[in-house]
Design an enzyme around this catalytic site. Structure first.
Site, PDB file in Angstrom:
ATOM      1  N   ASP A   1       0.850  -1.201   0.000  1.00 51.61           N
ATOM      2  CA  ASP A   1       0.000   0.000   0.000  1.00 51.61           C
ATOM      3  C   ASP A   1       0.885   1.250   0.000  1.00 51.61           C
ATOM      4  OD1 ASP A   1      -2.509  -1.387   0.175  1.00 51.61           O
ATOM      5  OD2 ASP A   1      -2.035  -1.824   2.269  1.00 51.61           O
TER       6      ASP A   1
ATOM      7  N   ARG B   1      -2.311  -9.416  -9.089  1.00 49.05           N
ATOM      8  CA  ARG B   1      -3.586  -8.789  -9.426  1.00 49.05           C
ATOM      9  C   ARG B   1      -3.462  -7.262  -9.414  1.00 49.05           C
ATOM     10  NH1 ARG B   1      -9.347 -10.648  -8.289  1.00 49.05           N
ATOM     11  NH2 ARG B   1      -8.280 -12.632  -8.457  1.00 49.05           N
TER      12      ARG B   1
HETATM   13  C1  SAM Z   1      -1.967  -2.967  -2.592  1.00 50.38           C
HETATM   14  S1  SAM Z   1      -2.247  -4.555  -1.921  1.00 50.38           S
HETATM   15  C2  SAM Z   1      -1.255  -5.610  -2.961  1.00 50.38           C
HETATM   16  C3  SAM Z   1      -1.679  -7.045  -2.904  1.00 50.38           C
HETATM   17  C4  SAM Z   1      -0.852  -8.024  -3.739  1.00 50.38           C
HETATM   18  N1  SAM Z   1       0.514  -8.110  -3.250  1.00 50.38           N
HETATM   19  C5  SAM Z   1      -0.868  -7.652  -5.198  1.00 50.38           C
HETATM   20  O1  SAM Z   1       0.168  -7.186  -5.701  1.00 50.38           O
HETATM   21  O2  SAM Z   1      -1.909  -7.854  -5.850  1.00 50.38           O
HETATM   22  C6  SAM Z   1      -1.291  -4.532  -0.406  1.00 50.38           C
HETATM   23  C7  SAM Z   1      -1.657  -5.646   0.531  1.00 50.38           C
HETATM   24  O3  SAM Z   1      -0.828  -5.588   1.687  1.00 50.38           O
HETATM   25  C8  SAM Z   1      -1.599  -5.969   2.813  1.00 50.38           C
HETATM   26  N2  SAM Z   1      -0.947  -5.421   4.015  1.00 50.38           N
HETATM   27  C9  SAM Z   1      -0.997  -4.149   4.447  1.00 50.38           C
HETATM   28  N3  SAM Z   1      -0.297  -4.003   5.585  1.00 50.38           N
HETATM   29  C10 SAM Z   1       0.209  -5.241   5.877  1.00 50.38           C
HETATM   30  C11 SAM Z   1       1.001  -5.725   6.959  1.00 50.38           C
HETATM   31  N4  SAM Z   1       1.423  -4.925   7.952  1.00 50.38           N
HETATM   32  N5  SAM Z   1       1.335  -7.043   6.960  1.00 50.38           N
HETATM   33  C12 SAM Z   1       0.918  -7.846   5.957  1.00 50.38           C
HETATM   34  N6  SAM Z   1       0.158  -7.425   4.912  1.00 50.38           N
HETATM   35  C13 SAM Z   1      -0.198  -6.132   4.883  1.00 50.38           C
HETATM   36  C14 SAM Z   1      -2.976  -5.387   2.530  1.00 50.38           C
HETATM   37  O4  SAM Z   1      -4.010  -6.051   3.241  1.00 50.38           O
HETATM   38  C15 SAM Z   1      -3.094  -5.575   1.037  1.00 50.38           C
HETATM   39  O5  SAM Z   1      -3.762  -6.762   0.695  1.00 50.38           O
END
Ligand code: SAM
Length: 218
Positions: A117, A192
């Site tokens: 994010d 995705r």
């Molecule tokens: C923008 S999405 C990208 C998802 C995937 N990696 C993709 O490229 O399609 C970022 C993901 O990081 C997860 N996330 C955010 N903070 C996190 C944390 N502290 N530990 C693990 N996952 C986290 C969110 O829930 C979200 O699903």
């Protein structure tokens, strides 16, 4: 989430869950898999899990920890692997820092953080996952020779990540030419989130770093 999907998560997640992490730094691959795999890799924020499922299928001798607090993402991955012969994934549904703290030093040999994010507003930058304290945890859990892969389509976060990594002594950037960070390696399937960036006309960068065993300083 549909009731059947909810039921699947409630049934399967407890069996795949990483034991409640502690800050003890003692958890090893042997605590998660029997027999212990030759290597342990982690994907942080796997979203709906396509990349994790692909890596686990391609690397059956590796144990994977997938971390994703977003319950619909967990459900998608569980749906994807349910009924298939996939025994090399364990899951955690909270902040990845909690698992990193619980792992024995040197236990991870690869970590993926794909399209984290970006938190674009300046007042939210402290929420960005790529920051010194989390990188310290990754470095310690990884040990010398481990590879950290980071992808982003967000220009400002990309510059932030490069600055965070450039100031560290414990990671070497593996890029030797622009193609190394402009082109996605063959063993790095599109996520995705990246597919959405492509549809929206944004390009991405693909960063690979090696933990070099040097002290990360005081
Ligand atoms: C923008 S999405 C990208 C998802 C995937 N990696 C993709 O490229 O399609 C970022 C993901 O990081 C997860 N996330 C955010 N903070 C996190 C944390 N502290 N530990 C693990 N996952 C986290 C969110 O829930 C979200 O699903």
């Amino acid at each position: 989430m549909s009731p059947s999907r909810r039921a699947l998560v409630d049934d399967v997640l407890p069996k795949l869950m990483v034991p409640t992490p502690s800050a003890s730094g003692t958890l090893t691959a042997a605590d998660l898999f029997d027999p212990a795999p030759g290597a342990l890799w982690m994907e942080i924020g796997f979203g709906k899990g396509e990349h994790l499922a692909w890596q686990a299928g391609q690397n059956p001798d590796v144990g994977f920890i997938g971390v994703e607090p977003f319950v619909n993402g967990l459900a998608s991955l569980i749906d994807e692997i349910d009924g298939k012969d996939v025994n090399n994934i364990r899951l955690f549904d909270d902040d990845a820092a909690l698992v990193l703290q619980s792992l024995a030093p040197g236990s991870l040999s690869r970590v993926f953080i794909l399209f984290p994010d970006p938190w674009p507003k300046a007042r939210h930058h402290k929420r960005r996952f790529i920051r010194p304290d989390n990188l310290d945890l990754i470095s310690d859990a990884m040990g010398e020779g481990g590879e950290l892969r980071i992808g982003t389509d967000h220009a400002d976060y990309g510059n932030w990540i490069l600055r965070q990594m450039n100031r560290r002594s414990d990671f070497d950037w593996l890029a030797e030419c622009p193609a190394d960070w402009r082109e996605r390696p063959d063993d790095w399937p599109q996520t995705r989130y990246e597919a959405k960036a492509v549809r929206d006309g944004r390009s991405s960068i693909y960063l690979r770093y090696r933990q070099n065993g040097l002290s990360r300083g005081p």
